[in-house]
Design a protein around this motif. Structure first.
Motif, PDB file in Angstrom:
ATOM      1  N   GLY A  78      25.144   2.358  25.750  1.00  0.00           N
ATOM      2  CA  GLY A  78      25.194   2.466  23.975  1.00  0.00           C
ATOM      3  C   GLY A  78      23.965   2.613  23.419  1.00  0.00           C
ATOM      4  O   GLY A  78      22.951   3.230  23.695  1.00  0.00           O
ATOM      5  N   THR A  79      23.773   1.822  22.092  1.00  0.00           N
ATOM      6  CA  THR A  79      22.774   2.096  21.297  1.00  0.00           C
ATOM      7  C   THR A  79      21.636   1.407  22.168  1.00  0.00           C
ATOM      8  O   THR A  79      21.535   0.151  22.497  1.00  0.00           O
ATOM      9  N   PRO A  80      20.224   2.087  22.132  1.00  0.00           N
ATOM     10  CA  PRO A  80      18.969   1.419  22.657  1.00  0.00           C
ATOM     11  C   PRO A  80      18.697   0.343  21.886  1.00  0.00           C
ATOM     12  O   PRO A  80      18.796   0.219  20.894  1.00  0.00           O
ATOM     13  N   GLN A  81      18.005  -0.906  22.610  1.00  0.00           N
ATOM     14  CA  GLN A  81      17.737  -1.955  22.229  1.00  0.00           C
ATOM     15  C   GLN A  81      16.082  -2.068  22.467  1.00  0.00           C
ATOM     16  O   GLN A  81      15.788  -2.326  23.708  1.00  0.00           O
ATOM     17  N   ASN A  82      15.034  -2.471  21.656  1.00  0.00           N
ATOM     18  CA  ASN A  82      13.805  -2.423  22.026  1.00  0.00           C
ATOM     19  C   ASN A  82      13.779  -4.010  22.646  1.00  0.00           C
ATOM     20  O   ASN A  82      14.287  -4.814  22.336  1.00  0.00           O
ATOM     21  N   TYR A  83      12.820  -4.111  23.472  1.00  0.00           N
ATOM     22  CA  TYR A  83      12.577  -5.424  24.328  1.00  0.00           C
ATOM     23  C   TYR A  83      11.189  -5.829  23.969  1.00  0.00           C
ATOM     24  O   TYR A  83      10.205  -5.035  24.028  1.00  0.00           O
ATOM     25  N   ASP A  84      11.055  -7.310  23.803  1.00  0.00           N
ATOM     26  CA  ASP A  84       9.725  -7.862  24.205  1.00  0.00           C
ATOM     27  C   ASP A  84       9.528  -8.472  25.338  1.00  0.00           C
ATOM     28  O   ASP A  84      10.554  -8.330  26.203  1.00  0.00           O
ATOM     29  N   PHE A  85       8.329  -9.237  25.870  1.00  0.00           N
ATOM     30  CA  PHE A  85       8.272  -9.475  27.143  1.00  0.00           C
ATOM     31  C   PHE A  85       9.158 -10.566  27.559  1.00  0.00           C
ATOM     32  O   PHE A  85      10.030 -10.601  28.731  1.00  0.00           O
ATOM     33  N   GLN A  86       9.649 -11.405  26.665  1.00  0.00           N
ATOM     34  CA  GLN A  86      10.729 -12.490  27.010  1.00  0.00           C
ATOM     35  C   GLN A  86      11.895 -11.800  27.435  1.00  0.00           C
ATOM     36  O   GLN A  86      12.877 -12.225  28.000  1.00  0.00           O
ATOM     37  N   GLN A  87      12.452 -10.764  26.652  1.00  0.00           N
ATOM     38  CA  GLN A  87      13.840 -10.474  26.676  1.00  0.00           C
ATOM     39  C   GLN A  87      13.755  -9.721  28.063  1.00  0.00           C
ATOM     40  O   GLN A  87      14.655  -9.626  28.859  1.00  0.00           O
ATOM     41  N   LEU A  88      12.571  -9.054  28.405  1.00  0.00           N
ATOM     42  CA  LEU A  88      12.625  -8.350  29.693  1.00  0.00           C
ATOM     43  C   LEU A  88      12.668  -9.423  30.833  1.00  0.00           C
ATOM     44  O   LEU A  88      13.209  -9.119  31.692  1.00  0.00           O
ATOM     45  N   ALA A  89      11.886 -10.503  30.459  1.00  0.00           N
ATOM     46  CA  ALA A  89      11.813 -11.422  31.688  1.00  0.00           C
ATOM     47  C   ALA A  89      12.985 -11.976  32.037  1.00  0.00           C
ATOM     48  O   ALA A  89      13.374 -12.349  33.119  1.00  0.00           O
ATOM     49  N   ASP A  90      13.931 -12.132  30.915  1.00  0.00           N
ATOM     50  CA  ASP A  90      15.071 -12.809  31.160  1.00  0.00           C
ATOM     51  C   ASP A  90      16.113 -12.133  31.875  1.00  0.00           C
ATOM     52  O   ASP A  90      17.136 -12.647  32.785  1.00  0.00           O
ATOM     53  N   HIS A  91      15.777 -10.562  32.220  1.00  0.00           N
ATOM     54  CA  HIS A  91      16.896  -9.836  32.962  1.00  0.00           C
ATOM     55  C   HIS A  91      16.541 -10.448  34.385  1.00  0.00           C
ATOM     56  O   HIS A  91      17.397  -9.982  35.268  1.00  0.00           O
ATOM     57  N   PHE A  92      15.189 -10.916  34.824  1.00  0.00           N
ATOM     58  CA  PHE A  92      14.902 -10.788  36.209  1.00  0.00           C
ATOM     59  C   PHE A  92      14.733 -12.384  36.736  1.00  0.00           C
ATOM     60  O   PHE A  92      14.388 -12.605  37.836  1.00  0.00           O
TER      61      PHE A  92
END
Length: 468
Positions: free
Chosen positions: A91-105
């Motif tokens: 769907g719609t792209p969402q910008n990420y900051d470091f915390q949001q990216l880290a939560d994925h892993f």
């Protein structure tokens, strides 16, 4: 082909077959029961997508959509180095900051096996010297339920993994080799012993205490060779007795035949003095002829024993009357010979089921022995006694008797107490007595004290059902 060779071939074939079956079964079972993505599959997909993007450099959204269409469970995002999302197949792209990216892993890889978790993987590439990231997300349920990975820095570590596996595979085969080798040695011993079985050699007896089939076969072999050994001894003894019988028979026939020929020649040539000498010569010829006839009858008895011609025909008989008739014959023979005949037969008749012909023959054989070997005692005793369940027949003489060492053997065929004496029969009279007694399921007992009493006692069962 020997069993040992077959065993080794079987083990080698089994090892390779086990490995092939293990590998093939692992792949087949994996295809059917372990469906889904693994880390390697996702790595391959990412490489394909990034390679396509590197080659085209345009239409990234269409490339990601095509990859998502091929793998519906996987969503793709294209992200710049500063976290700006360029495209998202979800769907719609969402910008990420470091915390949001880290939560994925977080909790990777533990959430691979946790229901409801999302698996995220990121891969880096460069376009026009600018870094870009491909983010792949899929639910944990889309991953393979079983995944095992080994990470090795050196090949030496591989041995620590393979050695336990090799040992696990080899232990059953090593145990099988030990078991079959032990069994093969036992079979080889048994086979060697069987090839050595020979009537002219000592027989090998094997020691095997096992309870399995080979142990039982070994026990049967031992029993067989013991029977063979016993039969060989019996055959040798019988052959010796046969030779002795022929020797005795030749001597026993030669003397009376020489006498018969001599007196017959005297009569034919008229060399006798008077009628009295003629009658004396004729009497000697008659006596020697009867003796030879008796020897021939004994030879016939031997033939009957060998062919088991003695058969029992039971019927009720008056055994008292039978003994009286036998005694009447012997009283005529003993008349004028200074013999004491001591008879005790009850006046009451005794009825018993016997084969009268065979029993009369047995009694006459015993009486003949008593008169022949006990004549020095000038005594013959006969007793018939009825007990509650038995009838006892006792025949006694007061001759030189039978030594205790000889008493156990007098019922053997061809055995004679006085081996060196000729003209005393062939040694089968008492063996026939024993056979007749056994046929009646009776027993015979012997006791002897020299010049006091030599006693033969037959016990006959009185009830008919005891003979069945």
């Amino acid at each position: 082909m020997k069993n040992q060779t077959k065993m080794w071939l079987l083990i080698i074939i089994s090892i390779f077959s086990s490995l092939i079956i293990f590998i093939a079964a692992s792949f087949i079972m994996g295809d059917f029961g372990n469906k889904g993505y693994d880390i390697g599959d996702l790595k391959t997909i990412s490489n394909e997508v990034l390679t396509t993007i590197d080659q085209q450099e345009k239409g990234i959204s269409s490339i990601l959509d095509a990859a998502h269409a091929e793998h519906p469970a996987v969503h793709f995002e294209w992200i710049q180095a500063d976290g700006t999302a360029i495209y998202n197949t979800a769907g719609t792209p969402q910008n990420y900051d470091f915390q949001q990216l880290a939560d994925h892993f977080l909790s990777i890889p533990y959430n691979l096996w946790t229901e409801g978790e999302t698996i995220s993987l990121v891969y880096k590439t460069h376009l026009q010297q600018q870094p870009y990231y491909l983010l792949m997300k899929l639910p944990s349920t889309a991953m393979q339920p079983g995944q095992v990975y080994f990470f090795l820095r050196t090949t030496k570590v591989l041995l620590t993994l393979l050695l336990p596996l090799i040992i696990a595979f080899m232990v059953p085969y090593l145990l099988a080799i030990w078991f079959f080798s032990r069994m093969n040695r036992r079979i080889h011993k048994l086979n060697h012993a069987l090839t050595q079985v020979n009537l002219q050699k000592d027989i090998i007896v094997l020691q095997d205490t096992s309870k399995d089939e080979i142990g039982q076969l070994t026990q049967h072999y031992n029993s067989m060779v013991e029977r063979i050994q016993s039969q060989v001894i019996e055959i040798e003894q019988f052959d010796n007795k046969r030779k002795q019988l022929l020797s005795n028979l030749s001597h026993d026939l030669r003397t009376p035949l020489t006498m018969i020929l001599g007196y017959a020649e005297t009569i034919r040539n008229g060399l006798y003095k008077d009628d009295r000498e003629l009658q004396s010569s004729a009497k000697i010829i008659l006596q020697r002829s009867r003796y030879m006839d008796k020897l021939l009858d004994q030879l016939l008895d031997i033939t009957r024993q060998n062919t088991h011609a003695l058969t029992l025909q039971l019927a009720p008989h008056n055994i008292s009357e039978m003994l009286r008739k036998i005694l009447a014959d012997y009283l005529l023979f003993l008349d004028g010979q200074d013999y004491i005949v001591d008879v005790h037969i009850e006046d009451t008749d005794i009825m018993i089921h016997i084969d009268v012909a065979l029993m009369e023959r047995a009694i006459r054989n015993i009486i003949d022995n008593a008169l022949r070997y006990g004549k020095e005692g000038h005594y013959l005793g006969i007793i018939l006694k009825e007990q509650q369940n038995d009838v006892w027949i006792t025949i006694k003489d007061k001759g030189p008797g039978i030594a205790s060492a000889e008493q156990e053997r007098i019922f053997e065929r061809f055995y004679r107490v006085h081996q060196g004496r000729q003209g005393d029969g062939l040694g089968i009279g008492l063996s026939i007595v024993q056979e007749i007694v056994d046929l009646h399921q009776a027993s015979i007992h012997v006791t002897s004290v020299p010049y006091e009493e030599t006693l033969f006692q037959i016990r006959l069962p009185k009830k008919e059902d005891e003979l069945n």
